[in-house]
Design a protein around this motif. Structure first.
Motif, PDB file in Angstrom:
ATOM      1  N   GLN A 100      -1.463  -0.153   3.432  1.00 44.54           N
ATOM      2  CA  GLN A 100      -0.558  -1.271   3.151  1.00 44.54           C
ATOM      3  C   GLN A 100       0.837  -0.741   2.815  1.00 44.54           C
ATOM      4  N   ALA A 101       0.880   0.319   2.002  1.00 47.40           N
ATOM      5  CA  ALA A 101       2.172   0.923   1.641  1.00 47.40           C
ATOM      6  C   ALA A 101       2.869   1.504   2.864  1.00 47.40           C
ATOM      7  N   VAL A 102       2.109   2.165   3.739  1.00 45.90           N
ATOM      8  CA  VAL A 102       2.681   2.737   4.965  1.00 45.90           C
ATOM      9  C   VAL A 102       3.287   1.635   5.836  1.00 45.90           C
ATOM     10  N   SER A 103       2.674   0.450   5.822  1.00 47.39           N
ATOM     11  CA  SER A 103       3.197  -0.659   6.624  1.00 47.39           C
ATOM     12  C   SER A 103       4.381  -1.356   5.950  1.00 47.39           C
ATOM     13  N   GLY A 104       4.765  -0.879   4.757  1.00 45.89           N
ATOM     14  CA  GLY A 104       5.949  -1.422   4.103  1.00 45.89           C
ATOM     15  C   GLY A 104       5.683  -2.363   2.949  1.00 45.89           C
ATOM     16  N   LYS A 105       4.430  -2.634   2.663  1.00 41.98           N
ATOM     17  CA  LYS A 105       4.098  -3.553   1.575  1.00 41.98           C
ATOM     18  C   LYS A 105       3.962  -2.790   0.262  1.00 41.98           C
ATOM     19  N   LYS A 106       4.646  -3.270  -0.786  1.00 39.29           N
ATOM     20  CA  LYS A 106       4.453  -2.685  -2.111  1.00 39.29           C
ATOM     21  C   LYS A 106       3.096  -3.137  -2.623  1.00 39.29           C
ATOM     22  N   THR A 107       2.347  -2.209  -3.157  1.00 38.58           N
ATOM     23  CA  THR A 107       1.001  -2.549  -3.593  1.00 38.58           C
ATOM     24  C   THR A 107       0.684  -1.860  -4.909  1.00 38.58           C
ATOM     25  N   SER A 108      -0.219  -2.460  -5.670  1.00 36.88           N
ATOM     26  CA  SER A 108      -0.666  -1.840  -6.924  1.00 36.88           C
ATOM     27  C   SER A 108      -2.144  -2.128  -7.110  1.00 36.88           C
ATOM     28  N   PHE A 109      -2.788  -1.246  -7.857  1.00 36.40           N
ATOM     29  CA  PHE A 109      -4.207  -1.407  -8.127  1.00 36.40           C
ATOM     30  C   PHE A 109      -4.586  -0.499  -9.282  1.00 36.40           C
ATOM     31  N   GLU A 110      -5.738  -0.794  -9.879  1.00 32.82           N
ATOM     32  CA  GLU A 110      -6.266   0.079 -10.933  1.00 32.82           C
ATOM     33  C   GLU A 110      -7.174   1.106 -10.290  1.00 32.82           C
ATOM     34  N   TRP A 111      -7.108   2.320 -10.816  1.00 31.56           N
ATOM     35  CA  TRP A 111      -7.882   3.422 -10.265  1.00 31.56           C
ATOM     36  C   TRP A 111      -8.264   4.350 -11.396  1.00 31.56           C
ATOM     37  N   ILE A 112      -9.192   5.206 -11.152  1.00 32.54           N
ATOM     38  CA  ILE A 112      -9.549   6.228 -12.131  1.00 32.54           C
ATOM     39  C   ILE A 112      -9.240   7.579 -11.515  1.00 32.54           C
ATOM     40  N   HIS A 113      -8.466   8.370 -12.246  1.00 29.13           N
ATOM     41  CA  HIS A 113      -8.154   9.726 -11.818  1.00 29.13           C
ATOM     42  C   HIS A 113      -8.885  10.692 -12.739  1.00 29.13           C
ATOM     43  N   ARG A 114      -8.871  11.951 -12.361  1.00 30.68           N
ATOM     44  CA  ARG A 114      -9.526  13.001 -13.148  1.00 30.68           C
ATOM     45  C   ARG A 114      -8.519  14.112 -13.378  1.00 30.68           C
ATOM     46  N   ASP A 115      -8.394  14.551 -14.640  1.00 31.95           N
ATOM     47  CA  ASP A 115      -7.462  15.651 -14.905  1.00 31.95           C
ATOM     48  C   ASP A 115      -8.149  16.985 -14.628  1.00 31.95           C
ATOM     49  N   ALA A 116      -7.425  18.079 -14.806  1.00 27.95           N
ATOM     50  CA  ALA A 116      -7.942  19.417 -14.495  1.00 27.95           C
ATOM     51  C   ALA A 116      -9.143  19.790 -15.358  1.00 27.95           C
ATOM     52  N   GLU A 117      -9.274  19.140 -16.518  1.00 28.63           N
ATOM     53  CA  GLU A 117     -10.408  19.421 -17.407  1.00 28.63           C
ATOM     54  C   GLU A 117     -11.623  18.542 -17.103  1.00 28.63           C
ATOM     55  N   GLY A 118     -11.484  17.636 -16.130  1.00 27.73           N
ATOM     56  CA  GLY A 118     -12.592  16.759 -15.753  1.00 27.73           C
ATOM     57  C   GLY A 118     -12.600  15.423 -16.468  1.00 27.73           C
ATOM     58  N   LYS A 119     -11.643  15.191 -17.353  1.00 31.57           N
ATOM     59  CA  LYS A 119     -11.572  13.922 -18.090  1.00 31.57           C
ATOM     60  C   LYS A 119     -11.136  12.805 -17.151  1.00 31.57           C
ATOM     61  N   LEU A 120     -11.837  11.669 -17.213  1.00 33.00           N
ATOM     62  CA  LEU A 120     -11.481  10.514 -16.388  1.00 33.00           C
ATOM     63  C   LEU A 120     -10.374   9.725 -17.074  1.00 33.00           C
ATOM     64  N   ILE A 121      -9.386   9.313 -16.289  1.00 32.56           N
ATOM     65  CA  ILE A 121      -8.221   8.618 -16.812  1.00 32.56           C
ATOM     66  C   ILE A 121      -8.043   7.298 -16.058  1.00 32.56           C
ATOM     67  N   PRO A 122      -8.217   6.159 -16.743  1.00 29.01           N
ATOM     68  CA  PRO A 122      -7.935   4.888 -16.061  1.00 29.01           C
ATOM     69  C   PRO A 122      -6.434   4.767 -15.833  1.00 29.01           C
ATOM     70  N   CYS A 123      -6.051   4.408 -14.619  1.00 31.34           N
ATOM     71  CA  CYS A 123      -4.633   4.358 -14.254  1.00 31.34           C
ATOM     72  C   CYS A 123      -4.321   3.084 -13.486  1.00 31.34           C
ATOM     73  N   GLU A 124      -3.051   2.723 -13.540  1.00 30.84           N
ATOM     74  CA  GLU A 124      -2.518   1.694 -12.663  1.00 30.84           C
ATOM     75  C   GLU A 124      -1.642   2.437 -11.663  1.00 30.84           C
ATOM     76  N   VAL A 125      -1.880   2.199 -10.389  1.00 28.16           N
ATOM     77  CA  VAL A 125      -1.171   2.913  -9.328  1.00 28.16           C
ATOM     78  C   VAL A 125      -0.291   1.918  -8.573  1.00 28.16           C
ATOM     79  N   TRP A 126       0.971   2.298  -8.391  1.00 28.54           N
ATOM     80  CA  TRP A 126       1.925   1.510  -7.620  1.00 28.54           C
ATOM     81  C   TRP A 126       2.362   2.347  -6.422  1.00 28.54           C
TER      82      TRP A 126
END
Length: 171
Positions: A50-76
């Motif tokens: 969607q972003a590649v097609s030009g649409k601004k988009t956002s969503f919630e996601w979970i990332h992982r840091d280098a120590e393996g800790k899960l981090i809830p994130c909002e991605v734009w």
């Protein structure tokens, strides 16, 4: 897909150096499994497309840091102007504290609901407009209306006796 640039805040979030982050991409800092099964890699790819097609988009996601800790994130995500290739700008916001607050509110609301529903007295709550927003099982027994029948009605049109409604309107 690799990161083409990273910010200082990204290095703090992922607990990785800029150099290490530049060697990986979003997939390497995302766990394979998204809790609850709501989000999937396919969904993230859809958002990227969607972003590649030009649409601004956002969503919630979970990332992982280098120590393996899960981090809830909002991605734009948004497409950056470029003549030769499609570049996406991604902003990642750590929403750990927001998620903790939401859980505390949900837990407090559930506790309040359980206490009020087990009360021996009828408990009826109204909003600023006078509409009923909470109706306990004891209120159901005393007044005869089921919760789904009464929510949204005013006290005046429901439990205030006809002969007292004018006085109720006057406060």
């Amino acid at each position: 897909q690799k990161f083409s640039s990273v910010s200082e805040s990204a290095t703090r979030l992922f607990k990785m150096s800029k150099e290490d982050l530049m060697k990986v991409g979003p997939a390497e800092v995302s766990p394979d499994y998204q809790p609850g099964g709501i989000l999937s890699v396919h969904m993230a790819i859809d958002k990227i497309n969607q972003a590649v097609s030009g649409k601004k988009t956002s969503f919630e996601w979970i990332h992982r840091d280098a120590e393996g800790k899960l981090i809830p994130c909002e991605v734009w995500l948004s497409l950056l102007p470029s003549k030769d290739k499609k570049l996406i700008r991604g902003s990642i916001i750590d929403i750990t504290e927001r998620k903790k607050s939401e859980e505390l509110i949900r837990s407090a609301e559930e506790t309040r609901r359980l206490i009020m529903n087990s009360a021996l007295d009828a408990i009826v709550s109204i909003d600023l407009n006078g509409a009923i927003i909470f109706w306990t099982p004891q209120a159901e027994k005393i007044f005869g209306w089921k919760e789904e029948e009464i929510i949204g009605k005013t006290l005046e049109e429901s439990i205030i006796p006809m002969q007292h409604r004018e006085q109720h309107r006057k406060g």
